[in-house]
Design a protein around this motif. Sequence first.
Motif, mmCIF file in Angstrom:
data_model
loop_
_atom_site.group_PDB
_atom_site.id
_atom_site.type_symbol
_atom_site.label_atom_id
_atom_site.label_comp_id
_atom_site.label_asym_id
_atom_site.label_seq_id
_atom_site.Cartn_x
_atom_site.Cartn_y
_atom_site.Cartn_z
ATOM 1 N N MET A 119 45.873 28.110 49.981
ATOM 2 C CA MET A 119 45.410 27.539 48.746
ATOM 3 C C MET A 119 45.892 28.405 47.570
ATOM 4 S SD MET A 119 41.659 26.467 47.986
ATOM 5 C CE MET A 119 41.004 26.462 46.433
ATOM 6 N N THR A 120 46.288 27.749 46.494
ATOM 7 C CA THR A 120 46.814 28.434 45.324
ATOM 8 C C THR A 120 45.662 28.774 44.384
ATOM 9 O OG1 THR A 120 48.788 27.076 45.507
ATOM 10 C CG2 THR A 120 48.465 28.270 43.454
ATOM 11 N N THR A 121 45.658 30.016 43.940
ATOM 12 C CA THR A 121 44.597 30.447 43.031
ATOM 13 C C THR A 121 45.009 30.196 41.579
ATOM 14 O OG1 THR A 121 45.445 32.675 42.829
ATOM 15 C CG2 THR A 121 43.910 32.270 44.645
ATOM 16 N N ALA A 122 44.026 30.303 40.688
ATOM 17 C CA ALA A 122 44.290 30.096 39.257
ATOM 18 C C ALA A 122 45.227 31.178 38.737
ATOM 19 C CB ALA A 122 42.981 30.111 38.476
ATOM 20 N N ARG A 123 45.106 32.365 39.268
ATOM 21 C CA ARG A 123 45.977 33.455 38.827
ATOM 22 C C ARG A 123 47.418 33.178 39.215
ATOM 23 N NH1 ARG A 123 46.584 39.369 41.085
ATOM 24 N NH2 ARG A 123 47.698 40.265 39.344
ATOM 25 N N GLU A 124 47.639 32.694 40.405
ATOM 26 C CA GLU A 124 48.993 32.366 40.833
ATOM 27 C C GLU A 124 49.581 31.232 39.995
ATOM 28 O OE1 GLU A 124 48.671 33.535 45.560
ATOM 29 O OE2 GLU A 124 48.195 31.499 44.920
ATOM 30 N N ASP A 183 48.768 30.566 36.868
ATOM 31 C CA ASP A 183 49.055 31.134 35.546
ATOM 32 C C ASP A 183 50.369 31.901 35.564
ATOM 33 O OD1 ASP A 183 46.766 30.059 34.509
ATOM 34 O OD2 ASP A 183 45.599 31.919 34.652
#
Length: 128
Positions: free
Chosen positions: A1-6, A8
């Motif tokens: 799963m892709t995080t918000a930081r990734e 950004d």
Amino acid sequence: MTTARELDERYGRRGRRRLPWVIGGAVAVAVVAVLGWMIVADEMNTVSAEDTGFTVVDEHTVNVRFQYTAPRGSDVVCAVQALDEEFGVVGWKIIEIPPAAGHSAAHDVSIPTVAPATTGLVKSCWVA
């Protein structure tokens, strides 16, 4: 799963993009406020003069009548001149006017001339 930081980092979004716009807006508001106050302060010390008439007494004298508007309680200095047919200056006088009771006042001044004059007028007035 892709995080918000990734996300950004991938798409170049940064959380601090708003800060330069806020600082720039505050600086712009401050500059406009300072310039506005400078204009208002300058207009408060402005003197305006309007010619109301003149009389050629003889070939060596002209009487000039004018009205001026100045800040209340201010000493005013006016440069008054007499002109010949070709608009050459044939006489002039600097007059100092003490503070008047109101903003506007009428004044009459006699100008000596070196040649026959055809008109007399106020060149300029300022706060002393």
